[in-house]
Design a protein around this motif. Structure first.
Motif, PDB file in Angstrom:
ATOM      1  N   LEU A 107       0.834  -1.205   0.000  1.00 13.14           N
ATOM      2  CA  LEU A 107       0.000   0.000   0.000  1.00 13.14           C
ATOM      3  C   LEU A 107       0.868   1.253   0.000  1.00 13.14           C
ATOM      4  CD1 LEU A 107      -2.909  -0.692   2.523  1.00 13.14           C
ATOM      5  CD2 LEU A 107      -3.133   0.021   0.143  1.00 13.14           C
ATOM      6  N   GLU A 108       1.832   1.295   0.915  1.00 18.37           N
ATOM      7  CA  GLU A 108       2.643   2.499   1.114  1.00 18.37           C
ATOM      8  C   GLU A 108       3.632   2.746  -0.018  1.00 18.37           C
ATOM      9  OE1 GLU A 108       2.404   0.012   3.458  1.00 18.37           O
ATOM     10  OE2 GLU A 108       0.876   1.008   4.666  1.00 18.37           O
ATOM     11  N   ARG A 114       0.994   5.439  -6.574  1.00 18.64           N
ATOM     12  CA  ARG A 114       0.533   5.369  -7.962  1.00 18.64           C
ATOM     13  C   ARG A 114      -0.902   5.866  -8.096  1.00 18.64           C
ATOM     14  NH1 ARG A 114       3.307   0.292 -11.086  1.00 18.64           N
ATOM     15  NH2 ARG A 114       5.433   0.708 -10.383  1.00 18.64           N
ATOM     16  N   TYR A 115      -1.742   5.479  -7.165  1.00 18.64           N
ATOM     17  CA  TYR A 115      -3.127   5.935  -7.208  1.00 18.64           C
ATOM     18  C   TYR A 115      -3.189   7.466  -7.110  1.00 18.64           C
ATOM     19  CZ  TYR A 115      -8.047   6.503  -6.021  1.00 18.64           C
ATOM     20  OH  TYR A 115      -9.363   6.904  -6.004  1.00 18.64           O
ATOM     21  N   SER A 116      -2.358   8.050  -6.276  1.00 17.73           N
ATOM     22  CA  SER A 116      -2.333   9.511  -6.118  1.00 17.73           C
ATOM     23  C   SER A 116      -1.971  10.201  -7.428  1.00 17.73           C
ATOM     24  CB  SER A 116      -1.340   9.912  -5.020  1.00 17.73           C
ATOM     25  OG  SER A 116      -1.718   9.350  -3.790  1.00 17.73           O
ATOM     26  N   GLU A 139       8.237  -0.164 -12.192  1.00 21.29           N
ATOM     27  CA  GLU A 139       8.464   1.211 -11.720  1.00 21.29           C
ATOM     28  C   GLU A 139       8.878   2.110 -12.885  1.00 21.29           C
ATOM     29  OE1 GLU A 139       9.124   4.052  -8.459  1.00 21.29           O
ATOM     30  OE2 GLU A 139       7.976   2.224  -8.676  1.00 21.29           O
ATOM     31  N   LYS A 140       9.811   1.627 -13.689  1.00 20.58           N
ATOM     32  CA  LYS A 140      10.318   2.404 -14.817  1.00 20.58           C
ATOM     33  C   LYS A 140       9.183   2.747 -15.793  1.00 20.58           C
ATOM     34  CE  LYS A 140      13.718   2.187 -18.527  1.00 20.58           C
ATOM     35  NZ  LYS A 140      14.756   1.403 -19.181  1.00 20.58           N
ATOM     36  N   LEU A 141       8.378   1.749 -16.128  1.00 25.83           N
ATOM     37  CA  LEU A 141       7.282   1.963 -17.063  1.00 25.83           C
ATOM     38  C   LEU A 141       6.237   2.911 -16.480  1.00 25.83           C
ATOM     39  CD1 LEU A 141       6.135   1.263 -19.825  1.00 25.83           C
ATOM     40  CD2 LEU A 141       5.022  -0.708 -18.787  1.00 25.83           C
ATOM     41  N   PHE A 142       5.898   2.754 -15.201  1.00 23.60           N
ATOM     42  CA  PHE A 142       4.929   3.645 -14.571  1.00 23.60           C
ATOM     43  C   PHE A 142       5.420   5.093 -14.634  1.00 23.60           C
ATOM     44  CE2 PHE A 142       3.188   6.122 -11.120  1.00 23.60           C
ATOM     45  CZ  PHE A 142       1.835   5.938 -11.312  1.00 23.60           C
ATOM     46  N   LEU A 143       6.667   5.293 -14.253  1.00 25.09           N
ATOM     47  CA  LEU A 143       7.217   6.659 -14.269  1.00 25.09           C
ATOM     48  C   LEU A 143       7.217   7.235 -15.682  1.00 25.09           C
ATOM     49  CD1 LEU A 143      10.130   6.255 -11.697  1.00 25.09           C
ATOM     50  CD2 LEU A 143       8.014   7.563 -11.403  1.00 25.09           C
ATOM     51  N   GLU A 160       6.871  10.976  -5.178  1.00 27.38           N
ATOM     52  CA  GLU A 160       7.955  10.789  -4.193  1.00 27.38           C
ATOM     53  C   GLU A 160       7.469  11.066  -2.776  1.00 27.38           C
ATOM     54  OE1 GLU A 160      11.071  13.283  -5.758  1.00 27.38           O
ATOM     55  OE2 GLU A 160      11.826  11.654  -7.024  1.00 27.38           O
ATOM     56  N   GLU A 161       6.614  12.051  -2.638  1.00 25.73           N
ATOM     57  CA  GLU A 161       6.055  12.378  -1.317  1.00 25.73           C
ATOM     58  C   GLU A 161       5.234  11.209  -0.776  1.00 25.73           C
ATOM     59  OE1 GLU A 161       2.598  15.341  -0.535  1.00 25.73           O
ATOM     60  OE2 GLU A 161       4.456  16.518  -0.677  1.00 25.73           O
ATOM     61  N   LYS A 162       4.384  10.629  -1.614  1.00 20.43           N
ATOM     62  CA  LYS A 162       3.546   9.521  -1.188  1.00 20.43           C
ATOM     63  C   LYS A 162       4.360   8.255  -0.902  1.00 20.43           C
ATOM     64  CE  LYS A 162      -0.421  11.571  -1.328  1.00 20.43           C
ATOM     65  NZ  LYS A 162      -1.223  11.765  -0.133  1.00 20.43           N
ATOM     66  N   ARG A 163       5.497   8.131  -1.579  1.00 22.12           N
ATOM     67  CA  ARG A 163       6.380   6.984  -1.312  1.00 22.12           C
ATOM     68  C   ARG A 163       7.284   7.247  -0.111  1.00 22.12           C
ATOM     69  NH1 ARG A 163       9.462   3.825  -5.581  1.00 22.12           N
ATOM     70  NH2 ARG A 163       9.625   2.598  -3.717  1.00 22.12           N
ATOM     71  N   GLY A 164       7.250   8.455   0.400  1.00 19.27           N
ATOM     72  CA  GLY A 164       8.098   8.797   1.533  1.00 19.27           C
ATOM     73  C   GLY A 164       9.529   9.044   1.142  1.00 19.27           C
TER      74      GLY A 164
END
Length: 166
Positions: A107-108, A114-116, A139-143, A160-164
């Protein structure tokens, strides 16, 4: 003690075979690990958690056959992840039952970041919709698809904020 453990292992291996798992496949070992590490009472507790999320007994068995690790997850993890998919993202519980590997994503570290980003893109009218594939791609493809291709620094900052990471 060793004979008792050996007997339990043998009985469990037979049970996994009867469930239709091929002993020559890796999934057999994962199912074996899940059954050995999960007592009957814990299995029942996890089944109840899945049923509280809208699954049937058949859904639980089918999910285990597709992704045995779903029974290794903690009850809290199952509840939190199912709630996120169903209540936040609007997926049907049955959709997750058919694709139980979706429960394995953090989730975190994955789902919420990603949802954000996807929600931000929707709200800006940059995408019309998204599917579960946006959550499971690398990760690479999502970005590439959803962050850097829009050249919007806010998206990377949000991610990056949501991933901490910031």
């Amino acid at each position: 003690m060793f004979a008792e453990n050996h007997d339990k292992f043998r009985r469990t291996a037979e049970e996994v075979k009867k469930m239709g798992f091929d002993p020559l496949r890796q999934l057999f070992l994962i199912a074996l690990q899940a059954l050995i590490g999960t007592s009957k009472s814990l299995w029942e507790k996890k089944s109840i958690v899945f049923k509280q999320c809208g699954w049937t007994d058949e859904d639980v068995v089918s999910a285990f056959e597709k992704y045995p690790r779903c029974m290794i997850l903690s009850e809290q993890n199952i509840t939190a992840t199912m709630n996120f998919y169903v209540k936040t993202m609007g997926f049907k519980s049955s959709y997750i039952a058919i694709r139980p590997a979706l429960l394995s994503y953090s989730l975190e570290r994955r789902l919420i970041p990603r949802y954000s980003v996807l929600q931000a893109l929707l709200s800006k009218g940059l995408i019309d919709k998204f599917s579960a594939s946006s959550l499971v791609c690398s990760e690479k493809l999502f970005l590439q698809r959803f962050v850097t291709s829009y050249e919007d620094p806010y998206l990377l900052k949000l991610y990056e904020e949501k991933r901490g990471l910031s």
